[in-house]
Write an enzyme that holds these catalytic residues in place. Structure first.
Site, PDB file in Angstrom:
ATOM      1  N   ARG A   1       0.839  -1.210   0.000  1.00  0.00           N
ATOM      2  CA  ARG A   1       0.000   0.000   0.000  1.00  0.00           C
ATOM      3  C   ARG A   1       0.860   1.242   0.000  1.00  0.00           C
ATOM      4  O   ARG A   1       2.004   1.212   0.465  1.00  0.00           O
ATOM      5  CB  ARG A   1      -0.938   0.010   1.196  1.00  0.00           C
ATOM      6  CG  ARG A   1      -0.309   0.010   2.582  1.00  0.00           C
ATOM      7  CD  ARG A   1       0.121   1.358   3.092  1.00  0.00           C
ATOM      8  NE  ARG A   1       0.404   1.359   4.519  1.00  0.00           N
ATOM      9  CZ  ARG A   1       1.184   2.237   5.126  1.00  0.00           C
ATOM     10  NH1 ARG A   1       1.828   3.144   4.432  1.00  0.00           N
ATOM     11  NH2 ARG A   1       1.375   2.197   6.440  1.00  0.00           N
TER      12      ARG A   1
ATOM     13  N   GLU B   1      -6.406   7.314   7.876  1.00  0.00           N
ATOM     14  CA  GLU B   1      -5.257   8.071   8.404  1.00  0.00           C
ATOM     15  C   GLU B   1      -4.702   9.034   7.359  1.00  0.00           C
ATOM     16  O   GLU B   1      -4.274  10.138   7.680  1.00  0.00           O
ATOM     17  CB  GLU B   1      -4.172   7.090   8.869  1.00  0.00           C
ATOM     18  CG  GLU B   1      -2.954   7.791   9.405  1.00  0.00           C
ATOM     19  CD  GLU B   1      -1.910   6.820   9.955  1.00  0.00           C
ATOM     20  OE1 GLU B   1      -2.280   5.765  10.499  1.00  0.00           O
ATOM     21  OE2 GLU B   1      -0.723   7.128   9.844  1.00  0.00           O
TER      22      GLU B   1
ATOM     23  N   ARG C   1      -5.372   5.601   0.743  1.00  0.00           N
ATOM     24  CA  ARG C   1      -4.439   4.493   0.885  1.00  0.00           C
ATOM     25  C   ARG C   1      -4.722   3.624  -0.326  1.00  0.00           C
ATOM     26  O   ARG C   1      -5.842   3.097  -0.478  1.00  0.00           O
ATOM     27  CB  ARG C   1      -4.707   3.699   2.176  1.00  0.00           C
ATOM     28  CG  ARG C   1      -4.193   4.387   3.448  1.00  0.00           C
ATOM     29  CD  ARG C   1      -2.682   4.223   3.582  1.00  0.00           C
ATOM     30  NE  ARG C   1      -2.098   5.044   4.633  1.00  0.00           N
ATOM     31  CZ  ARG C   1      -1.842   4.642   5.869  1.00  0.00           C
ATOM     32  NH1 ARG C   1      -2.159   3.409   6.226  1.00  0.00           N
ATOM     33  NH2 ARG C   1      -1.276   5.436   6.735  1.00  0.00           N
TER      34      ARG C   1
ATOM     35  N   CYS D   1       1.357  10.888   9.407  1.00  0.00           N
ATOM     36  CA  CYS D   1       2.302  10.341  10.387  1.00  0.00           C
ATOM     37  C   CYS D   1       3.706  10.346   9.767  1.00  0.00           C
ATOM     38  O   CYS D   1       3.869   9.908   8.623  1.00  0.00           O
ATOM     39  CB  CYS D   1       1.904   8.913  10.755  1.00  0.00           C
ATOM     40  SG  CYS D   1       3.068   8.111  11.874  1.00  0.00           S
TER      41      CYS D   1
ATOM     42  N   THR E   1       6.108   8.424  10.076  1.00  0.00           N
ATOM     43  CA  THR E   1       6.633   7.100   9.704  1.00  0.00           C
ATOM     44  C   THR E   1       6.332   6.774   8.240  1.00  0.00           C
ATOM     45  O   THR E   1       6.964   5.898   7.665  1.00  0.00           O
ATOM     46  CB  THR E   1       6.022   5.966  10.560  1.00  0.00           C
ATOM     47  OG1 THR E   1       4.611   5.930  10.337  1.00  0.00           O
ATOM     48  CG2 THR E   1       6.316   6.154  12.019  1.00  0.00           C
TER      49      THR E   1
ATOM     50  N   ARG F   1       4.091   0.551   2.429  1.00  0.00           N
ATOM     51  CA  ARG F   1       4.295  -0.615   3.304  1.00  0.00           C
ATOM     52  C   ARG F   1       4.020  -1.851   2.464  1.00  0.00           C
ATOM     53  O   ARG F   1       2.896  -2.078   2.011  1.00  0.00           O
ATOM     54  CB  ARG F   1       3.360  -0.565   4.520  1.00  0.00           C
ATOM     55  CG  ARG F   1       3.781  -1.588   5.591  1.00  0.00           C
ATOM     56  CD  ARG F   1       3.035  -1.378   6.892  1.00  0.00           C
ATOM     57  NE  ARG F   1       1.742  -2.048   6.910  1.00  0.00           N
ATOM     58  CZ  ARG F   1       1.553  -3.312   7.269  1.00  0.00           C
ATOM     59  NH1 ARG F   1       2.571  -4.075   7.633  1.00  0.00           N
ATOM     60  NH2 ARG F   1       0.342  -3.834   7.259  1.00  0.00           N
TER      61      ARG F   1
ATOM     62  N   ARG G   1       4.277  -7.263  12.476  1.00  0.00           N
ATOM     63  CA  ARG G   1       2.942  -6.907  13.000  1.00  0.00           C
ATOM     64  C   ARG G   1       2.139  -8.179  13.179  1.00  0.00           C
ATOM     65  O   ARG G   1       2.502  -9.241  12.676  1.00  0.00           O
ATOM     66  CB  ARG G   1       2.194  -5.955  12.054  1.00  0.00           C
ATOM     67  CG  ARG G   1       2.817  -4.581  11.955  1.00  0.00           C
ATOM     68  CD  ARG G   1       1.955  -3.602  11.147  1.00  0.00           C
ATOM     69  NE  ARG G   1       2.614  -2.295  11.077  1.00  0.00           N
ATOM     70  CZ  ARG G   1       2.113  -1.221  10.496  1.00  0.00           C
ATOM     71  NH1 ARG G   1       0.915  -1.272   9.913  1.00  0.00           N
ATOM     72  NH2 ARG G   1       2.755  -0.075  10.484  1.00  0.00           N
TER      73      ARG G   1
ATOM     74  N   GLU H   1      -1.721  -3.342  12.397  1.00  0.00           N
ATOM     75  CA  GLU H   1      -0.975  -2.662  13.450  1.00  0.00           C
ATOM     76  C   GLU H   1      -1.657  -2.819  14.805  1.00  0.00           C
ATOM     77  O   GLU H   1      -2.889  -2.795  14.890  1.00  0.00           O
ATOM     78  CB  GLU H   1      -0.905  -1.179  13.087  1.00  0.00           C
ATOM     79  CG  GLU H   1       0.135  -0.448  13.873  1.00  0.00           C
ATOM     80  CD  GLU H   1       0.300   0.977  13.360  1.00  0.00           C
ATOM     81  OE1 GLU H   1      -0.649   1.537  12.796  1.00  0.00           O
ATOM     82  OE2 GLU H   1       1.403   1.518  13.556  1.00  0.00           O
TER      83      GLU H   1
HETATM   84  P1  ADP Z   1      -1.538  -0.279   6.952  1.00  0.00           P
HETATM   85  O1  ADP Z   1      -1.062  -1.379   6.113  1.00  0.00           O
HETATM   86  O2  ADP Z   1      -2.389   0.630   6.177  1.00  0.00           O
HETATM   87  O3  ADP Z   1      -0.396   0.385   7.647  1.00  0.00           O
HETATM   88  P2  ADP Z   1      -2.595  -2.164   8.994  1.00  0.00           P
HETATM   89  O4  ADP Z   1      -1.276  -2.638   9.489  1.00  0.00           O
HETATM   90  O5  ADP Z   1      -3.601  -1.837  10.042  1.00  0.00           O
HETATM   91  O6  ADP Z   1      -2.487  -0.813   8.127  1.00  0.00           O
HETATM   92  O7  ADP Z   1      -3.174  -3.236   8.006  1.00  0.00           O
HETATM   93  C1  ADP Z   1      -4.405  -3.026   7.376  1.00  0.00           C
HETATM   94  C2  ADP Z   1      -5.057  -4.342   7.011  1.00  0.00           C
HETATM   95  O8  ADP Z   1      -4.320  -4.979   5.998  1.00  0.00           O
HETATM   96  C3  ADP Z   1      -5.148  -5.325   8.177  1.00  0.00           C
HETATM   97  O9  ADP Z   1      -6.383  -5.989   8.114  1.00  0.00           O
HETATM   98  C4  ADP Z   1      -4.042  -6.291   7.860  1.00  0.00           C
HETATM   99  O10 ADP Z   1      -4.243  -7.589   8.405  1.00  0.00           O
HETATM  100  C5  ADP Z   1      -4.103  -6.328   6.364  1.00  0.00           C
HETATM  101  N1  ADP Z   1      -2.863  -6.812   5.751  1.00  0.00           N
HETATM  102  C6  ADP Z   1      -1.633  -6.284   5.869  1.00  0.00           C
HETATM  103  N2  ADP Z   1      -0.728  -7.001   5.193  1.00  0.00           N
HETATM  104  C7  ADP Z   1      -1.401  -8.023   4.613  1.00  0.00           C
HETATM  105  C8  ADP Z   1      -1.039  -9.118   3.772  1.00  0.00           C
HETATM  106  N3  ADP Z   1       0.217  -9.280   3.366  1.00  0.00           N
HETATM  107  N4  ADP Z   1      -2.020  -9.966   3.390  1.00  0.00           N
HETATM  108  C9  ADP Z   1      -3.305  -9.781   3.782  1.00  0.00           C
HETATM  109  N5  ADP Z   1      -3.704  -8.773   4.553  1.00  0.00           N
HETATM  110  C10 ADP Z   1      -2.777  -7.903   4.963  1.00  0.00           C
HETATM  111  N1  ARG Z   2       0.697   7.041  16.441  1.00  0.00           N
HETATM  112  C1  ARG Z   2       0.894   5.655  16.624  1.00  0.00           C
HETATM  113  C2  ARG Z   2       2.070   5.446  17.528  1.00  0.00           C
HETATM  114  O1  ARG Z   2       2.809   6.378  17.750  1.00  0.00           O
HETATM  115  C3  ARG Z   2       1.116   4.917  15.305  1.00  0.00           C
HETATM  116  C4  ARG Z   2       2.412   5.252  14.607  1.00  0.00           C
HETATM  117  C5  ARG Z   2       2.752   4.493  13.350  1.00  0.00           C
HETATM  118  N2  ARG Z   2       1.611   3.930  12.682  1.00  0.00           N
HETATM  119  C6  ARG Z   2       0.785   4.594  11.903  1.00  0.00           C
HETATM  120  N3  ARG Z   2      -0.285   3.959  11.503  1.00  0.00           N
HETATM  121  N4  ARG Z   2       1.023   5.813  11.500  1.00  0.00           N
HETATM  122  O2  ARG Z   2       2.266   4.360  18.032  1.00  0.00           O
END
Ligand code: ADP
Ligand code: ARG
Length: 346
Positions: free
Chosen positions: A116, A215, A219, A261, A263, A270, A299, A304
């Site tokens: 993403r 966020e 995305r 953010c 990060t 990501r 994760r 997250e």
């Molecule tokens: P972001 O990727 O936007 O930082 P999250 O870590 O919250 O946010 O992930 C968003 C969603 O994507 C969650 O439901 C997570 O389980 C799913 N996800 C992330 N990576 C994968 C993957 N490789 N395969 C399937 N689902 C995924």
């Molecule tokens: N603000 C949260 C923290 O400081 C998340 C930081 C990174 N993740 C994000 N989705 N931006 O723990």
């Protein structure tokens, strides 16, 4: 909680980058500044002050926040990405430059791959500071652009307002949709007027998806079962190019794509796999030595701040700024190859 002009009370055991770098001197220097959208240092730090278990703890209100509050953002950015004020960010979204043959063609380890990027609209405040009217305008403009996509990217936009609870929960548990009520986003002002203005676009087989006004304002997501990382990256880059024909994103030559953010700055990318590593999972010290070596993040299975289930982990690139998009995916690929090799030997 309302934050005033005094240095905030920060818990002794706070381990966030906010707590590491917000000294009384830095706070004093920043406390009377505001960006053109009225975003203050109190707004920047609110999430980290209210959520003392934050890893980072700060959010920007607009592109200017990164400049106006640089005394705080610069060391946080350096600490997280290893990117200094004189470093240069470069973008490379060319899939031909990626060397990532499927590391698990027999599907023993990798369940799915997802990449993403975060994007925000040029000239508007970020979601932390945006008005309801502008948020709704973004939803309209972006959903119209998405609904015009063709071929594999062709799909439908589903607003969150009016979506049934059953459909919403199913989309979340299938890993397609963002969760509601994240407390870090809540404190940062990112959940204001929820659920209005938010939604998800996806194609029929849910390999291409776009979240609107979570966020970040967009995305853009490409995902599929298995470990064909290059196919996922190729679909994503094609989609970004198509969307950019209709929408201009906020980009800065120094810190790349602007995100709420820090990060996510730079590539805002990501790239992750859901991968079965039960043996390494039982030896977290060894697991982390490998993920640190390849600049990876671990994760849980529901994204997250979630836990692993059944020895399945979400492994993704940690660096996003000062590396190209190709390098982000390459970090993930190289690390996944190493993880599979070690897991096999255990
Ligand atoms: P972001 O990727 O936007 O930082 P999250 O870590 O919250 O946010 O992930 C968003 C969603 O994507 C969650 O439901 C997570 O389980 C799913 N996800 C992330 N990576 C994968 C993957 N490789 N395969 C399937 N689902 C995924
Ligand atoms: N603000 C949260 C923290 O400081 C998340 C930081 C990174 N993740 C994000 N989705 N931006 O723990």
């Amino acid at each position: 909680m309302s934050l005033d002009n005094r240095f905030p009370m920060l818990a002794e055991d706070c381990n966030s980058l906010l707590c590491k770098y917000l000294t009384p001197e830095v706070f004093d220097a920043l406390k009377d500044r505001k960006t053109n959208n009225g975003f203050s240092i109190q707004d920047v730090i609110k999430s980290g002050v209210e959520n003392i278990d934050s890893g980072i703890g700060v959010y920007a209100g607009d592109e200017l926040s990164y400049h106006t509050f640089s005394e705080l953002f610069d060391p946080i950015i350096k600490d997280y990405h290893g990117f200094g004020v004189d470093d240069i960010h470069q973008s490379n979204l060319n899939p031909d430059d990626l060397n990532a043959p499927n590391p698990d063609p027999d599907n023993h380890y990798i369940i799915s791959t997802r990449i993403r990027v975060g994007r925000n609209i040029d000239g508007l405040p970020l979601g932390t500071a945006i008005s309801k009217k502008d948020r709704n305008l973004i939803e309209k403009k972006v959903s119209i652009a998405l609904n015009a996509l063709t071929g594999e990217l062709s799909g439908t936009y589903y607003p969150l307002s009016g979506m049934s609870e059953i459909v919403r929960e199913q989309l979340i548990s299938d890993h397609f949709l963002f969760k509601a009520g994240d407390r870090f986003l809540e404190s940062a002002g990112l959940n204001r007027n929820w659920p209005e203005g938010r939604g998800i676009y996806h194609n029929d087989n849910k390999t291409f998806l776009v979240w609107i006004n979570e966020e970040d304002q967009l995305r853009i997501i490409s995902m599929q079962m298995g470990g064909d990382i290059k196919a996922v990256f190729t679909r994503l880059t094609t989609a970004i190019k198509e969307i950019e024909k209709k929408v201009t994103f906020s980009y800065n030559d120094h810190i790349g794509y602007i995100t709420s953010c820090p990060t996510n700055l730079g590539t805002a990318m990501r790239a992750s796999v859901h991968i079965k590593l039960p043996k390494l999972g039982a030896d977290m010290e060894r697991f982390k030595t490998i993920t640190d070596k390849y600049y990876l993040q671990i994760r849980g299975i529901h994204g997250e701040h979630s836990d692993s289930e059944g020895g399945i982990y979400d492994i993704s690139n940690k660096r996003r700024l000062g590396v190209t998009e190709v390098q982000c995916v390459q970090d993930m690929f190289d690390g996944v190859v190493a993880l599979i090799t070690v897991e096999k030997g255990l």
